[in-house]
Design a protein around this motif. Structure first.
Motif, PDB file in Angstrom:
ATOM      1  N   PRO A  66      29.263  33.870  41.649  1.00 44.88           N
ATOM      2  CA  PRO A  66      30.180  34.933  41.227  1.00 44.88           C
ATOM      3  C   PRO A  66      31.613  34.528  41.542  1.00 44.88           C
ATOM      4  O   PRO A  66      31.908  34.117  42.659  1.00 44.88           O
ATOM      5  CB  PRO A  66      29.750  36.130  42.077  1.00 44.88           C
ATOM      6  CG  PRO A  66      28.418  35.786  42.601  1.00 44.88           C
ATOM      7  CD  PRO A  66      28.284  34.316  42.619  1.00 44.88           C
ATOM      8  N   GLY A  67      32.502  34.611  40.564  1.00 53.53           N
ATOM      9  CA  GLY A  67      33.880  34.201  40.798  1.00 53.53           C
ATOM     10  C   GLY A  67      34.032  32.697  40.783  1.00 53.53           C
ATOM     11  O   GLY A  67      35.103  32.192  41.087  1.00 53.53           O
TER      12      GLY A  67
ATOM     13  N   ARG B  37      41.479  39.919  31.779  1.00 53.29           N
ATOM     14  CA  ARG B  37      40.072  40.278  31.957  1.00 53.29           C
ATOM     15  C   ARG B  37      39.162  39.439  31.066  1.00 53.29           C
ATOM     16  O   ARG B  37      38.043  39.121  31.443  1.00 53.29           O
ATOM     17  CB  ARG B  37      39.892  41.758  31.625  1.00 53.29           C
ATOM     18  CG  ARG B  37      38.696  42.418  32.291  1.00 53.29           C
ATOM     19  CD  ARG B  37      38.421  43.768  31.679  1.00 53.29           C
ATOM     20  NE  ARG B  37      39.526  44.703  31.813  1.00 53.29           N
ATOM     21  CZ  ARG B  37      39.741  45.441  32.892  1.00 53.29           C
ATOM     22  NH1 ARG B  37      38.931  45.347  33.900  1.00 53.29           N
ATOM     23  NH2 ARG B  37      40.758  46.266  32.947  1.00 53.29           N
TER      24      ARG B  37
ATOM     25  N   ASP C 163      37.884  34.431  31.013  1.00 51.36           N
ATOM     26  CA  ASP C 163      37.089  34.055  32.180  1.00 51.36           C
ATOM     27  C   ASP C 163      37.348  32.644  32.700  1.00 51.36           C
ATOM     28  O   ASP C 163      37.463  32.463  33.911  1.00 51.36           O
ATOM     29  CB  ASP C 163      35.591  34.215  31.871  1.00 51.36           C
ATOM     30  CG  ASP C 163      35.251  35.621  31.445  1.00 51.36           C
ATOM     31  OD1 ASP C 163      36.046  36.183  30.666  1.00 51.36           O
ATOM     32  OD2 ASP C 163      34.221  36.140  31.883  1.00 51.36           O
TER      33      ASP C 163
ATOM     34  N   GLY D 112      38.798  34.008  35.866  1.00 48.43           N
ATOM     35  CA  GLY D 112      37.605  34.540  36.516  1.00 48.43           C
ATOM     36  C   GLY D 112      37.164  35.885  35.984  1.00 48.43           C
ATOM     37  O   GLY D 112      36.296  36.516  36.587  1.00 48.43           O
TER      38      GLY D 112
ATOM     39  N   VAL E 249      36.301  39.604  35.150  1.00 52.56           N
ATOM     40  CA  VAL E 249      36.292  40.807  35.985  1.00 52.56           C
ATOM     41  C   VAL E 249      36.175  40.483  37.473  1.00 52.56           C
ATOM     42  O   VAL E 249      36.557  41.277  38.324  1.00 52.56           O
ATOM     43  CB  VAL E 249      35.160  41.764  35.594  1.00 52.56           C
ATOM     44  CG1 VAL E 249      35.496  42.468  34.314  1.00 52.56           C
ATOM     45  CG2 VAL E 249      33.849  41.035  35.491  1.00 52.56           C
ATOM     46  N   TYR E 250      35.591  39.284  37.801  1.00 50.00           N
ATOM     47  CA  TYR E 250      35.469  38.935  39.218  1.00 50.00           C
ATOM     48  C   TYR E 250      36.820  38.577  39.816  1.00 50.00           C
ATOM     49  O   TYR E 250      37.022  38.701  41.018  1.00 50.00           O
ATOM     50  CB  TYR E 250      34.506  37.761  39.402  1.00 50.00           C
ATOM     51  CG  TYR E 250      33.092  38.100  39.027  1.00 50.00           C
ATOM     52  CD1 TYR E 250      32.366  38.971  39.825  1.00 50.00           C
ATOM     53  CD2 TYR E 250      32.501  37.569  37.899  1.00 50.00           C
ATOM     54  CE1 TYR E 250      31.066  39.300  39.492  1.00 50.00           C
ATOM     55  CE2 TYR E 250      31.205  37.893  37.557  1.00 50.00           C
ATOM     56  CZ  TYR E 250      30.489  38.760  38.357  1.00 50.00           C
ATOM     57  OH  TYR E 250      29.209  39.081  38.024  1.00 50.00           O
TER      58      TYR E 250
ATOM     59  N   LEU F 292      39.413  34.721  43.964  1.00 51.92           N
ATOM     60  CA  LEU F 292      39.168  35.129  45.349  1.00 51.92           C
ATOM     61  C   LEU F 292      39.703  34.091  46.321  1.00 51.92           C
ATOM     62  O   LEU F 292      40.002  32.966  45.952  1.00 51.92           O
ATOM     63  CB  LEU F 292      37.658  35.289  45.582  1.00 51.92           C
ATOM     64  CG  LEU F 292      36.891  36.055  44.505  1.00 51.92           C
ATOM     65  CD1 LEU F 292      35.398  35.913  44.717  1.00 51.92           C
ATOM     66  CD2 LEU F 292      37.289  37.510  44.530  1.00 51.92           C
TER      67      LEU F 292
ATOM     68  N   VAL G 264      42.379  40.724  41.030  1.00 48.87           N
ATOM     69  CA  VAL G 264      41.400  41.279  40.092  1.00 48.87           C
ATOM     70  C   VAL G 264      42.154  42.119  39.063  1.00 48.87           C
ATOM     71  O   VAL G 264      43.173  42.717  39.393  1.00 48.87           O
ATOM     72  CB  VAL G 264      40.337  42.144  40.809  1.00 48.87           C
ATOM     73  CG1 VAL G 264      39.353  41.278  41.560  1.00 48.87           C
ATOM     74  CG2 VAL G 264      40.983  43.130  41.746  1.00 48.87           C
TER      75      VAL G 264
END
Lengths: 340, 315
Positions: free
Chosen positions: A65-66, A135, A138, A142, A144-145, A148, A241
């Protein structure tokens, strides 16, 4: 041993965000307060800046994820060890300003020649589309994730309060710098010409001012400041985010400028501190007042209702803000006409 | 397949039309862009939900909601916008942002952030033209019917009644209308009532069409409605209708194109924005609109000004 968790908490949740929003508000004040240009897409410029800054500073992480969206651009700056993150941070901040400014230029070119509300509608749309594009992209952002584990310069490991305080001070120094530059620019003939445009564009045009170009400059510089502040914000939150950049953010920045008195650079900074304290208060209220879970969820919306009521009340009763812009009147040349 | 997508575009457009006409009326008569219009739609949708609890009949509930939203419009006019006359286009715009924040978040505080639903049981789809078009009578045809009848009624009202004439006169020139004996204050109230009625219907219909209610449902449509208004031409009802059709149809055509070309269909949301910017670049008055707020200089002149500025040194 003194308990330093309050220092950590205050600088992370009030002081540092207040300084960062002060930069955004100064940018908006340049656009709206000084040049009279309505920008309803502040969150978009801010978000673009946050993502550009984050992309430059964040290392690549593995799949999961991310996983996508961490391009690992920071390794480009590895030659500067041990200052890798600092240099990446500076480059990211500058890149954020440049990209945000360019986006501002592109939207300003077709809309600045029209009435103020066209610019409002176009920037509102731009803000929404910027966040949607973030959003949907990707591989870069990234999705919606989000991005980070964004690093920041001046980290002190276990001493969390020193890390947080250092970042707040960094933001504060940048606010001072921006404040003095803007204060200087708006008192110079350039800023006075902007005010002339705000008051009466035709008159400024008749006096030989290139009004379109002046407005364009004010808009682009304001957008660039918002972008730079976005990069700082990404470092503060350590995550970027898409959901952080909602229209509600735009409107609370607007309230900061209007509370502070549009056109008044000092007042705008005060407005940023006041409105950010309101947010800090709603975040901490559940610890302070022992709220039930019903109000714990809803206090966030109550804050936005309060901001809305404040906006309406200010527009109706104090349109110049709580700290109005000081009126500058040219002094009478007393040597020619005698005293007083 | 193409016919099916065009049909979906019409359904999309019919929801946008009701809001866009309201925004346009307010823009024409009150001379400001109402950023709270999406939230007036949400208000309509939620009050329909509230009255549904009492009446058990969606149509009656929607009609009761119409009264509430129209009243909300008049209250806004009396409390806020009437005091902001002669303050330029931006002061009421900022006030409408405040109204939007208050409305949307009051609804969220009261009803909670979760989705609600009218609890309609949707019947099976109807199929036309040997399978070319498949459509749900409640989800798709009700919005179209409501939009078509409300739009026709509005156009007739504006064109053939005394009130419509007074509204058009006020939009044209407030002072001249006042001098000729038009009670402009009543015209303002009637404009808010009309815009509120249309917004409320649009909200209820949106709730019926997508099946769920959320506090942000109207605000997310605001951008599309503004795009429709600007593409069609600000201040013109015909323009709002044309613009909504253009925006709705191009959104669903984009969906078709994205299916064929493998483009990410989520970019659909960028279509209204692209249309809006293109209109501002090429023809800022829109398809049938008239220039508002003085003459607009051609873009070529403006860019030449910019280049001249850059040649002479940045500052």
């Amino acid at each position: 041993m003194v308990d330093l968790s309050l220092v950590t908490d205050l600088s992370r949740a009030w002081i540092a965000p207040a300084f960062i929003f002060a930069i955004v508000a100064l940018g908006l004040n340049l656009q709206w307060g000084h040049a009279g240009l309505f920008n309803a897409g502040v969150a978009g410029f801010f978000g673009i800046g946050a993502y550009i800054g984050a992309i430059f500073t964040t290392p690549a992480i593995g799949p999961g994820p991310g996983g996508p969206g961490h391009l690992g651009l920071v390794s480009l700056f590895a030659i500067f060890t041990p200052y890798t993150v600092l240099i990446a941070f500076l480059v990211g901040g500058i890149a954020a300003m440049v990209v945000s400014g360019l986006v501002g230029l592109l939207i300003a070119i077709p809309t600045l020649r029209l009435r103020a509300d066209y610019l409002a509608i176009a920037t509102l749309a731009l803000g929404a589309i910027a966040v949607e594009s973030i959003r949907n992209s990707d591989p870069v952002t990234g999705g919606v994730y989000g991005i980070l584990r964004i690093p920041r310069p001046w980290e002190f490991g276990q001493d969390v309060w020193r890390t947080e305080l250092a970042y707040a001070i960094t933001a504060g120094v940048i606010v001072l710098l921006v404040f003095f530059l803007i204060q200087r620019a708006t008192r110079a003939p350039w800023g006075r010409a902007l005010k002339a445009i705000r008051e009466d564009e035709d008159a400024a045009l008749a006096l030989g001012k290139n009004t379109y170009f002046l407005k364009l400059q004010a808009f682009v510089i304001g957008a660039a400041l918002m972008g730079g502040a976005g990069a700082l914000f990404a470092g503060l939150l350590r995550v970027a985010v898409p959901d952080s950049f909602t229209p509600a953010l735009t409107f609370s920045i607007w309230t900061m400028v209007i509370v502070g008195g549009s056109g008044n650079n000092k007042g705008v900074i005060v407005g940023a501190f006041a409105l950010t304290f309101l947010e800090y208060f709603t975040l901490r209220a559940k610890d302070w007042f022992n709220l039930s879970s019903f109000w714990d969820i809803r206090i966030f919306y109550l804050r936005l209702i309060a901001i809305g009521l404040l906006l309406i009340a200010l527009i109706l009763f104090r349109p110049a803000g709580l700290v109005p812009e000081p009126r500058k009147v040219t002094k009478k040349p007393w040597i020619l006409f005698g005293s007083r | 397949m193409v016919v099916q997508f065009l049909f979906n575009g019409l359904v999309q457009a019919s929801i946008v039309i009701l809001g866009a006409i309201g925004i346009n009326l307010l823009y024409g008569v009150k001379k400001f862009a109402n950023f709270a219009h999406g939230d007036m739609m949400t208000l309509g949708a939620y009050f329909t939900f509230v009255f549904l609890g009492g009446t058990r009949d969606l149509m009656t509930a929607a009609i009761w909601a119409v009264f509430v939203v129209a009243l909300a419009g008049v209250v806004q006019e009396v409390l806020i916008y009437a005091r902001l006359e002669n303050r330029g286009p931006v002061a009421p715009l900022v006030a409408s942002i405040g109204v939007s924040l208050v409305m949307q978040n009051s609804l969220t505080t009261y009803f909670g952030p979760a989705f609600l639903s009218y609890g309609i049981r949707y019947p099976d789809n109807w199929v036309f033209f040997g399978g070319a078009v498949s459509t749900n009578p409640i989800r798709d045809l009700v919005p179209m019917a409501v939009a078509a009848s409300a739009t026709t009624a509005t156009v007739v009202l504006l064109k053939y009644t005394k009130l419509g004439k007074a509204m058009r006169a006020t939009a044209d020139n407030r002072d001249l209308a006042r001098v000729s004996g038009v009670n402009t204050r009543v015209v303002y109230w009637m404009t808010w009532i009309l815009a509120g009625v249309l917004a409320s219907l649009s909200g209820s219909v949106l709730g019926v069409s997508i099946g769920t209610l959320a506090p942000s449902m109207g605000a997310t449509l605001l951008l599309t409605m503004f795009a429709a208004v600007i593409v069609g031409g600000i201040g013109s009802t015909t323009g709002a209708i044309l613009g909504s059709l253009v925006v709705g149809l191009s959104q669903s055509l984009f969906f078709l194109v994205s299916l064929v070309s493998g483009l990410d269909p989520r970019w659909q949301i960028a279509v209204p924005f692209a249309l809006l910017v293109a209109t501002l670049l090429v023809k800022p008055t829109g398809l049938v609109g008239r220039p508002i707020g003085g003459e607009i200089r051609p873009l070529r002149t403006e860019i030449a000004e910019m280049l001249k500025g850059i040649r002479r040194g940045l500052f």
